[in-house]
Scaffold this motif. Structure first.
Motif, PDB file in Angstrom:
ATOM      1  N   SER A 148      20.914   7.931  -5.737  1.00 26.30           N
ATOM      2  CA  SER A 148      20.293   6.423  -5.690  1.00 26.30           C
ATOM      3  C   SER A 148      21.018   5.543  -5.089  1.00 26.30           C
ATOM      4  O   SER A 148      20.281   4.596  -4.405  1.00 26.30           O
ATOM      5  N   SER A 149      22.237   5.440  -4.880  1.00 23.67           N
ATOM      6  CA  SER A 149      23.161   4.545  -4.135  1.00 23.67           C
ATOM      7  C   SER A 149      22.871   4.670  -2.552  1.00 23.67           C
ATOM      8  O   SER A 149      22.908   3.863  -1.873  1.00 23.67           O
ATOM      9  N   ILE A 150      22.198   5.871  -2.397  1.00 18.51           N
ATOM     10  CA  ILE A 150      21.699   6.308  -0.821  1.00 18.51           C
ATOM     11  C   ILE A 150      20.246   5.952  -0.607  1.00 18.51           C
ATOM     12  O   ILE A 150      19.857   5.227   0.221  1.00 18.51           O
ATOM     13  N   ASP A 151      19.346   6.387  -1.652  1.00 16.72           N
ATOM     14  CA  ASP A 151      18.030   6.215  -1.345  1.00 16.72           C
ATOM     15  C   ASP A 151      17.445   6.258  -2.959  1.00 16.72           C
ATOM     16  O   ASP A 151      17.157   7.389  -3.227  1.00 16.72           O
ATOM     17  N   ALA A 152      17.167   5.180  -3.414  1.00 24.34           N
ATOM     18  CA  ALA A 152      16.678   5.130  -4.785  1.00 24.34           C
ATOM     19  C   ALA A 152      15.203   5.330  -5.015  1.00 24.34           C
ATOM     20  O   ALA A 152      14.542   5.668  -6.074  1.00 24.34           O
ATOM     21  N   SER A 153      14.426   5.555  -3.721  1.00 20.48           N
ATOM     22  CA  SER A 153      12.999   5.968  -3.737  1.00 20.48           C
ATOM     23  C   SER A 153      12.751   7.524  -3.833  1.00 20.48           C
ATOM     24  O   SER A 153      11.953   7.992  -4.000  1.00 20.48           O
ATOM     25  N   SER A 204      20.022  23.333  10.480  1.00 20.86           N
ATOM     26  CA  SER A 204      19.041  22.962  11.709  1.00 20.86           C
ATOM     27  C   SER A 204      17.589  23.796  11.420  1.00 20.86           C
ATOM     28  O   SER A 204      16.640  23.316  11.547  1.00 20.86           O
ATOM     29  N   SER A 205      17.752  25.018  11.133  1.00 19.34           N
ATOM     30  CA  SER A 205      16.555  25.889  10.927  1.00 19.34           C
ATOM     31  C   SER A 205      15.718  25.051   9.819  1.00 19.34           C
ATOM     32  O   SER A 205      14.410  25.110   9.900  1.00 19.34           O
ATOM     33  N   ILE A 206      16.713  24.749   8.808  1.00 19.75           N
ATOM     34  CA  ILE A 206      15.857  23.996   7.426  1.00 19.75           C
ATOM     35  C   ILE A 206      15.014  23.101   7.726  1.00 19.75           C
ATOM     36  O   ILE A 206      13.931  22.651   7.642  1.00 19.75           O
ATOM     37  N   ARG A 207      15.617  22.026   8.722  1.00 20.81           N
ATOM     38  CA  ARG A 207      15.292  21.046   9.100  1.00 20.81           C
ATOM     39  C   ARG A 207      13.869  21.279   9.942  1.00 20.81           C
ATOM     40  O   ARG A 207      12.861  20.538   9.957  1.00 20.81           O
ATOM     41  N   THR A 208      13.963  22.085  10.828  1.00 16.74           N
ATOM     42  CA  THR A 208      12.938  22.696  11.677  1.00 16.74           C
ATOM     43  C   THR A 208      11.552  22.980  10.781  1.00 16.74           C
ATOM     44  O   THR A 208      10.598  22.424  11.189  1.00 16.74           O
ATOM     45  N   GLU A 226       0.949  -1.187   0.095  1.00 14.68           N
ATOM     46  CA  GLU A 226      -0.011  -0.109  -0.055  1.00 14.68           C
ATOM     47  C   GLU A 226       0.942   1.165   0.121  1.00 14.68           C
ATOM     48  O   GLU A 226       2.000   1.351   0.698  1.00 14.68           O
ATOM     49  N   PRO A 227       0.450   2.512  -0.875  1.00 15.09           N
ATOM     50  CA  PRO A 227       1.250   3.728  -0.740  1.00 15.09           C
ATOM     51  C   PRO A 227       1.278   4.172   0.817  1.00 15.09           C
ATOM     52  O   PRO A 227       0.279   4.051   1.735  1.00 15.09           O
ATOM     53  N   THR A 228       2.449   4.585   1.180  1.00 17.71           N
ATOM     54  CA  THR A 228       2.616   4.959   2.580  1.00 17.71           C
ATOM     55  C   THR A 228       2.388   6.585   2.607  1.00 17.71           C
ATOM     56  O   THR A 228       2.190   7.113   1.521  1.00 17.71           O
ATOM     57  N   ALA A 229       2.584   6.927   3.705  1.00 12.72           N
ATOM     58  CA  ALA A 229       2.414   8.369   3.904  1.00 12.72           C
ATOM     59  C   ALA A 229       3.448   9.256   2.986  1.00 12.72           C
ATOM     60  O   ALA A 229       2.921  10.315   2.454  1.00 12.72           O
ATOM     61  N   ILE A 230       4.632   8.862   3.077  1.00 15.43           N
ATOM     62  CA  ILE A 230       5.515   9.544   2.024  1.00 15.43           C
ATOM     63  C   ILE A 230       5.549   9.293   0.700  1.00 15.43           C
ATOM     64  O   ILE A 230       5.575  10.410  -0.113  1.00 15.43           O
ATOM     65  N   GLU A 243      20.946  12.823   4.844  1.00 11.92           N
ATOM     66  CA  GLU A 243      19.964  13.384   5.927  1.00 11.92           C
ATOM     67  C   GLU A 243      18.481  13.231   5.582  1.00 11.92           C
ATOM     68  O   GLU A 243      17.939  12.769   6.606  1.00 11.92           O
ATOM     69  N   ILE A 244      17.923  13.238   4.630  1.00 11.97           N
ATOM     70  CA  ILE A 244      16.368  12.744   4.186  1.00 11.97           C
ATOM     71  C   ILE A 244      16.292  11.113   4.737  1.00 11.97           C
ATOM     72  O   ILE A 244      15.481  10.711   5.186  1.00 11.97           O
ATOM     73  N   LYS A 245      17.506  10.083   4.303  1.00  8.26           N
ATOM     74  CA  LYS A 245      17.275   9.043   4.357  1.00  8.26           C
ATOM     75  C   LYS A 245      17.437   8.510   6.110  1.00  8.26           C
ATOM     76  O   LYS A 245      16.541   7.740   6.452  1.00  8.26           O
ATOM     77  N   ASP A 246      18.197   9.359   6.689  1.00  2.00           N
ATOM     78  CA  ASP A 246      18.190   9.112   8.092  1.00  2.00           C
ATOM     79  C   ASP A 246      17.243   9.705   8.799  1.00  2.00           C
ATOM     80  O   ASP A 246      17.192   9.598  10.057  1.00  2.00           O
ATOM     81  N   GLY A 247      16.150  10.398   8.258  1.00  4.67           N
ATOM     82  CA  GLY A 247      15.027  10.799   9.294  1.00  4.67           C
ATOM     83  C   GLY A 247      14.190  12.271   8.926  1.00  4.67           C
ATOM     84  O   GLY A 247      13.681  12.520   9.797  1.00  4.67           O
TER      85      GLY A 247
END
Length: 552
Positions: A273-278, A175-179, A57-61, A237-241
């Motif tokens: 792609s080697s980090i996160d092909a999605s 950090s500001s961007i992530r927030t 099923e499609p996830t939220a992301i 960074e995206i892959k890690d959370g």
């Protein structure tokens, strides 16, 4: 009709339909469509080369990344432009770019006070009330967030660049961007991270970070390598959370015929792609949309040799800069809007044959030149601005996967014809109609879709079987793949529309980046051979049938 349906049903009985009872906890509907494995032990024809399916099923992301995005650019926050935020420049600053603002403030008040000033700018410009308006009034589903390589808070990424002396100023920028991304995500709003400013400049404009007046990025191996390190860092960074990122844009408005640009794209896409092909990767069309289409079709093949991130083209539309546009009346420009993205004609609809091509409009506005306005005749400027905005909203919703107005934040809100706030409030630009459906109406519409699901599936399968068996009698088709695809497509569209309320994905969503979504489903299906096209067409028909069922 019944005879044809019996024929289709007999074909489909050659496989067992293993239905998963995977209703989501806390789902507003207890009973909803479910996926089929499309497999049967011992059913050999066409399956000897198939691989196990990984479709779920499609996830939220998934929904955040592949729904149609009505959005806006954040504006001149992490990459300054003086015309948008003159308050961030000393009166006697010699230039109009981020670098000139930093230099001037450090010279006047020192590096620590400059750091504090910029942190206040980043952290206070978007209030909770702003985000509420963005979601509830403007009905935005995502923003495009322009950043610079200097905003990654990595001094090692600034070495031998003009920003190296000012690394301390940017210590908390990332950090500001992530927030901000997290705050937006909590309101069902995704973020497209746009590497707007690259070292050396991918174009000669101030929004590349400096007032050098030249584009040095593509000709510099040092800068190219540095940018790939930037992409690698962001992807990790995206892959890690970092939740809520709908894609990573490699470059903004690359110059026409930029040196070895597509070679650089290949390197960046391979690294990401080697980090996160999605993770969807967005490329600039460099003002040559047709060439970008051809590149995208090749990159988005159904069967890549290794996992590869989906590639989406960013193109921009303005009618305020060229002599040719100055010669047009507003009415001519409004008519011209309806011809844009025509380069996609005949290139969509068959990933198996051609690959996938998906475009977004990363920037557009309601601005025309005074030369154009002088040709307006007796029609009021306000009326024509509204017509221009509405024509663009309709065209981008019809042909693109997303559209981001330029721009949201500036000193001089609401921003006039450049302002997302002004043009939203006056009705010139509008969201996709499905995003305005009251939440109370979503449940009944989903019940309706459930109720007519079987009938629509039978009709779709029957039409498919009848057409192809009549067109080429005695051809050993694999129509069961179409039925499997139809179920996947219908279910996907169902879940996008249902949303994930407990995970900050609002209901009412619609698959907008359809070409790359279908590409994703083909790759996940594990199907091989000469009849995977039947699965693809089934997915597309299932999506269409769900949308017809709920009237979107």
């Amino acid at each position: 009709m019944k005879g044809l349906f019996r024929k289709a049903k007999a074909e489909l009985k050659k496989i067992d339909r293993v239905l998963d009872s995977d209703a989501r906890p806390n789902s507003p509907l207890v009973h909803h469509p479910s996926y089929s494995s499309g497999r049967q032990q011992g059913y050999l024809r066409g399956m000897e080369h198939d691989q196990p399916s990984t479709i779920t099923e499609p996830t939220a992301i998934d929904i955040l990344r592949y729904q149609y995005h009505h959005g806006t650019n954040l504006g001149s926050i992490y990459v300054l432009e003086r015309w948008l935020y003159p308050s961030m420049f000393p009166d006697d600053a010699s230039g109009s770019s981020e670098l000139e603002a930093i230099k001037s403030w450090v010279g006047k008040i020192g590096i620590e006070a400059t750091k504090q000033k910029f942190e206040e700018h980043w952290n206070n410009v978007v209030t909770d009330a702003d985000i509420d308006w963005l979601r509830n009034e403007a009905k935005c589903t995502a923003i495009r967030l322009p950043i610079g390589y200097f905003d990654l808070s990595r001094p090692d990424l600034l070495t031998e660049t003009p920003f190296a002396p000012y690394a301390q100023v940017y210590a908390s920028a990332w950090s500001s961007i992530r927030t901000l991304i997290s705050r937006l995500r909590a309101h069902s709003i995704g973020t497209l991270i746009d590497l707007h400013a690259l070292p050396g400049g991918a174009n000669a404009a101030e929004h590349s970070g400096t007032n050098s007046g030249t584009a040095r990025f593509f000709a510099s191996n040092q800068y190219r390598d540095l940018s790939i390190r930037c992409c690698k860092y962001i992807a990790q960074e995206i892959k890690d959370g970092i939740d809520g990122v709908v894609g990573l844009q490699l470059v903004n408005e690359a110059d026409w015929e930029s040196e070895r640009m597509y070679e650089w794209y290949d390197e960046c896409i391979s690294t990401i792609s080697s980090i996160d092909a999605s993770l969807p990767v967005i490329i600039s069309d460099a003002w040559n949309f047709r060439q970008a289409v051809e590149y995208s079709l090749k990159k988005n093949s159904a069967y890549p040799s290794q996992p590869t991130a989906p590639v989406i083209i960013d193109t921009h539309y303005y009618w305020a800069f060229t002599d040719a546009d100055k010669a047009k009346s507003p009415q001519q420009i409004i008519s011209e809007v309806r011809t844009k993205l025509s380069e996609l004609d005949g290139r969509e609809g068959s990933v198996i044959d051609r690959g996938a091509v998906q475009a977004i409009v990363g920037e557009y506005s309601c601005v025309l030149t005074e030369d154009s306005w002088a040709k307006a005749g007796n029609t009021s400027r306000a009326d024509l601005v509204k017509q221009l905005g509405q024509a663009q909203s309709q065209q981008w919703q019809h042909r693109a996967g997303a559209a981001y107005f330029w721009t949201w934040k500036m000193d001089w809100l609401p921003g006039g014809e450049w302002g997302f706030v002004a043009q939203t409030n006056n009705g010139a630009i509008s969201t996709l109609p499905t995003y305005t459906i009251p939440e109370a109406s979503i449940g009944p519409l989903l019940e309706k879709a459930n109720h007519c699901k079987d009938e629509r599936m039978y009709d779709a399968v029957n039409q498919h079987v009848s057409y192809w068996d009549h067109l080429r009698a005695n051809t050993p088709y694999e129509h069961w793949r179409f039925e499997n695809g139809w179920k996947v497509g219908y279910q996907d569209a169902f879940i996008f529309f249902q949303g994930w309320g407990t995970q900050a994905v609002a209901p009412g969503g619609k698959i907008g980046n359809t070409e790359v979504w279908v590409l994703k489903r083909i790759r996940e299906s594990g199907f091989k051979g000469n009849f995977v096209w039947e699965f693809e067409q089934g997915v597309r028909r299932g999506i269409q049938d769900f949308e017809a069922a709920v009237g979107i």
